[in-house]
Scaffold this motif. Structure first.
Motif, PDB file in Angstrom:
ATOM      1  N   GLU A 216      89.523 -29.047  61.423  1.00 48.77           N
ATOM      2  CA  GLU A 216      90.531 -28.079  60.990  1.00 48.77           C
ATOM      3  C   GLU A 216      90.880 -27.115  62.117  1.00 48.77           C
ATOM      4  O   GLU A 216      92.038 -26.705  62.273  1.00 48.77           O
ATOM      5  CB  GLU A 216      90.025 -27.310  59.770  1.00 48.77           C
ATOM      6  CG  GLU A 216      89.867 -28.171  58.520  1.00 48.77           C
ATOM      7  CD  GLU A 216      89.400 -27.368  57.320  1.00 48.77           C
ATOM      8  OE1 GLU A 216      89.311 -26.127  57.440  1.00 48.77           O
ATOM      9  OE2 GLU A 216      89.124 -27.975  56.269  1.00 48.77           O
ATOM     10  N   VAL A 217      89.891 -26.738  62.909  1.00 49.18           N
ATOM     11  CA  VAL A 217      90.139 -25.861  64.056  1.00 49.18           C
ATOM     12  C   VAL A 217      91.056 -26.553  65.062  1.00 49.18           C
ATOM     13  O   VAL A 217      92.022 -25.965  65.560  1.00 49.18           O
ATOM     14  CB  VAL A 217      88.808 -25.469  64.730  1.00 49.18           C
ATOM     15  CG1 VAL A 217      89.070 -24.693  66.018  1.00 49.18           C
ATOM     16  CG2 VAL A 217      87.951 -24.639  63.780  1.00 49.18           C
ATOM     17  N   VAL A 218      90.768 -27.818  65.340  1.00 49.89           N
ATOM     18  CA  VAL A 218      91.575 -28.566  66.305  1.00 49.89           C
ATOM     19  C   VAL A 218      92.992 -28.772  65.772  1.00 49.89           C
ATOM     20  O   VAL A 218      93.975 -28.616  66.508  1.00 49.89           O
ATOM     21  CB  VAL A 218      90.903 -29.915  66.627  1.00 49.89           C
ATOM     22  CG1 VAL A 218      91.836 -30.787  67.472  1.00 49.89           C
ATOM     23  CG2 VAL A 218      89.593 -29.699  67.366  1.00 49.89           C
ATOM     24  N   ASP A 219      93.109 -29.114  64.476  1.00 48.72           N
ATOM     25  CA  ASP A 219      94.437 -29.299  63.885  1.00 48.72           C
ATOM     26  C   ASP A 219      95.271 -28.029  64.009  1.00 48.72           C
ATOM     27  O   ASP A 219      96.455 -28.070  64.363  1.00 48.72           O
ATOM     28  CB  ASP A 219      94.323 -29.695  62.406  1.00 48.72           C
ATOM     29  CG  ASP A 219      93.830 -31.123  62.205  1.00 48.72           C
ATOM     30  OD1 ASP A 219      93.871 -31.887  63.181  1.00 48.72           O
ATOM     31  OD2 ASP A 219      93.420 -31.465  61.082  1.00 48.72           O
ATOM     32  N   ALA A 220      94.639 -26.878  63.709  1.00 50.87           N
ATOM     33  CA  ALA A 220      95.358 -25.601  63.786  1.00 50.87           C
ATOM     34  C   ALA A 220      95.759 -25.293  65.221  1.00 50.87           C
ATOM     35  O   ALA A 220      96.867 -24.796  65.477  1.00 50.87           O
ATOM     36  CB  ALA A 220      94.492 -24.482  63.225  1.00 50.87           C
TER      37      ALA A 220
ATOM     38  N   LEU B  65     100.627 -34.398  64.317  1.00 46.46           N
ATOM     39  CA  LEU B  65     100.227 -35.092  63.100  1.00 46.46           C
ATOM     40  C   LEU B  65      98.710 -35.164  63.043  1.00 46.46           C
ATOM     41  O   LEU B  65      98.071 -35.648  63.985  1.00 46.46           O
ATOM     42  CB  LEU B  65     100.803 -36.511  63.070  1.00 46.46           C
ATOM     43  CG  LEU B  65     102.339 -36.633  63.123  1.00 46.46           C
ATOM     44  CD1 LEU B  65     102.734 -38.094  63.332  1.00 46.46           C
ATOM     45  CD2 LEU B  65     102.952 -36.081  61.848  1.00 46.46           C
ATOM     46  N   ASP B  66      98.129 -34.666  61.944  1.00 41.62           N
ATOM     47  CA  ASP B  66      96.685 -34.837  61.781  1.00 41.62           C
ATOM     48  C   ASP B  66      96.410 -36.321  61.525  1.00 41.62           C
ATOM     49  O   ASP B  66      97.342 -37.112  61.313  1.00 41.62           O
ATOM     50  CB  ASP B  66      96.153 -33.954  60.649  1.00 41.62           C
ATOM     51  CG  ASP B  66      96.753 -34.272  59.293  1.00 41.62           C
ATOM     52  OD1 ASP B  66      97.057 -35.443  59.012  1.00 41.62           O
ATOM     53  OD2 ASP B  66      96.939 -33.334  58.491  1.00 41.62           O
TER      54      ASP B  66
ATOM     55  N   GLY C 253      94.638 -38.250  65.445  1.00 44.20           N
ATOM     56  CA  GLY C 253      95.960 -37.707  65.170  1.00 44.20           C
ATOM     57  C   GLY C 253      96.972 -38.186  66.188  1.00 44.20           C
ATOM     58  O   GLY C 253      96.720 -39.101  66.979  1.00 44.20           O
ATOM     59  N   GLY C 254      98.144 -37.554  66.176  1.00 42.42           N
ATOM     60  CA  GLY C 254      99.192 -37.926  67.114  1.00 42.42           C
ATOM     61  C   GLY C 254     100.010 -36.717  67.521  1.00 42.42           C
ATOM     62  O   GLY C 254     100.213 -35.803  66.727  1.00 42.42           O
ATOM     63  N   LEU C 255     100.470 -36.705  68.756  1.00 40.51           N
ATOM     64  CA  LEU C 255     101.306 -35.633  69.269  1.00 40.51           C
ATOM     65  C   LEU C 255     102.666 -36.210  69.624  1.00 40.51           C
ATOM     66  O   LEU C 255     102.770 -37.104  70.470  1.00 40.51           O
ATOM     67  CB  LEU C 255     100.668 -34.993  70.505  1.00 40.51           C
ATOM     68  CG  LEU C 255     101.467 -33.877  71.190  1.00 40.51           C
ATOM     69  CD1 LEU C 255     101.645 -32.691  70.249  1.00 40.51           C
ATOM     70  CD2 LEU C 255     100.795 -33.452  72.489  1.00 40.51           C
ATOM     71  N   GLY C 256     103.700 -35.708  68.952  1.00 42.53           N
ATOM     72  CA  GLY C 256     105.057 -36.138  69.245  1.00 42.53           C
ATOM     73  C   GLY C 256     105.792 -35.040  69.981  1.00 42.53           C
ATOM     74  O   GLY C 256     105.948 -33.936  69.458  1.00 42.53           O
TER      75      GLY C 256
END
Length: 390
Positions: free
Chosen positions: A60-64, A81-82, A328-331
């Protein structure tokens, strides 16, 4: 003797230097590339993991952190994207999804209103009907703002069951159970109108969409279509190679699309000599994005198509989605794109040949696939520009 203590950053630097020695400087190159700001992110996570006394989930820390970093780009088109969202997005881009086969809207405060059902899908087999309102999922009420979480609650793994509390059109409430399945969606639907015009609805530009358009065009031409209308309303775009494959099939020889990276390097896509010699029109609205905008713009630029509907978003950047180690993914926006003649749509959208709006009710019917052609003012305007009427 006093024990020597190392800060998290010192430990990170020690690891980097060790890797640099081991890998011949590759790690140092990576360190130089991310710079002090990148090291700040790394040290922040290291400090949390080493010193924070409260309870937390590292994911959750990384997602935020990732979401905040993308927000800092001030680019409405970039996204994080998580892992769960990334998996479902990758699936959707193949024009398949895991679910029960319903299309819903949020017009009712009671829950999700069913406006479409996939034939022979799990929802159909469970007895759901158009007009039903899903008021609870697995015991969780969807009343009020909770309805916006309903779609996520209905989704899940293939083969698992979901219990729905459903309110029928007569006001009765019943409970149904549906088993989630992987469903394939058709990105292209078409028909020959009574006027002799071929109508082609393109829902997205993901996998199989270009093949679907080519098959639709061939069939309609064989049926004697005198013109073609491409419905790009509520089309959020997709893959650029699907777009250029469609344009290549429809348009004569010449440049049809241009891309430019951050260093100014340009790549031009050209069409071959094969083309479809028919007048064309493209229908658009405020939810026509990206490839769907450029489709209409390029037909118009080539002098073979008109554009009818509402002003579009004006998207002119393409995104590349990078998978991340955590799942996850980074767009991020990695290229600008232009029409074959080098025109950008950023901030302007398409140039409408005729501006026509639908009412809110008509727009909802269109979204549900229930707007009759003879009541579709945008379609009728396009037919008029093509010199025919329905």
């Amino acid at each position: 003797m006093t024990k020597k203590r190392f800060s998290p950053l010192a430990l990170i630097l020690a690891v980097v230097i060790t890797l640099a020695v081991t890998l011949g400087g590759v790690a140092l190159a990576a360190w130089a590339f991310i710079g002090p700001q990148g090291l700040t992110l790394l040290e922040g996570l290291a400090l949390i993991n080493a010193r924070f006394v409260g309870e937390y989930e590292e994911s959750e820390v990384v997602d935020a952190a990732m979401s905040g970093m993308v927000s800092g780009l001030n680019d409405r088109w970039s996204y994080y994207l998580d892992p769960e969202s990334y998996a479902s997005t990758q699936e959707r881009r193949q024009n398949v999804y895991t679910g029960i086969g319903v299309t819903v809207n949020y017009t009712s405060e009671e829950g999700l209103t069913v406006i479409g059902i996939t034939e022979d899908g799990p929802a159909d087999q469970a007895g759901l009907q158009i007009g039903d309102i899903i008021i609870a999922v697995d015991g969780t009420s969807l009343a009020g703002d909770a309805r916006y979480d309903g779609a996520n609650l209905i989704q899940g793994e293939t083969g698992t069951s979901v219990e729905l509390e459903v309110k029928g059109a007569d006001g009765s409430v019943r409970t149904v159970t549906a088993t989630r399945a992987q469903l394939e969606t058709d990105p292209v639907e078409y028909e020959l109108l009574e006027s002799g015009v071929g109508y082609i609805q393109v829902k997205n530009f993901y996998r199989r969409s270009a093949d679907g358009v080519k098959e639709a065009v061939d069939d309609l031409v064989a049926q004697g279509a005198t013109a073609l209308v491409f419905d790009m309303r509520n089309n959020g775009g997709g893959y650029l190679d699907e777009l250029t494959e469609m344009l290549d099939y429809l348009l004569p020889e010449g440049p049809i699309f241009r891309q430019q990276d951050r260093d100014g390097n340009e790549r031009v896509t050209n069409s071959d000599a094969h083309c479809i010699d028919l007048p064309m029109a493209t229908l658009v609205n405020a939810d026509t994005y990206s490839a769907a905008e450029f489709f209409g713009a390029e037909l118009q630029e080539q002098g073979v198509g008109v554009i009818v509907g509402e002003p579009t978003s004006g998207k002119g950047y393409s995104q590349q989605t990078f998978p991340l180690p955590g799942g996850g993914g980074l767009g991020i926006s990695t290229e600008k794109y232009f029409t074959g003649n080098g025109v950008s749509l950023i901030g302007t959208g398409v140039t409408l040949d005729r501006e026509v709006y639908l009412s809110e009710e008509e727009s909802q019917l269109l979204l549900a696939g229930q707007l009759p052609h003879d009541q579709d003012d945008q379609l009728q305007a396009a037919l008029e520009l093509l010199g025919v009427s329905e």
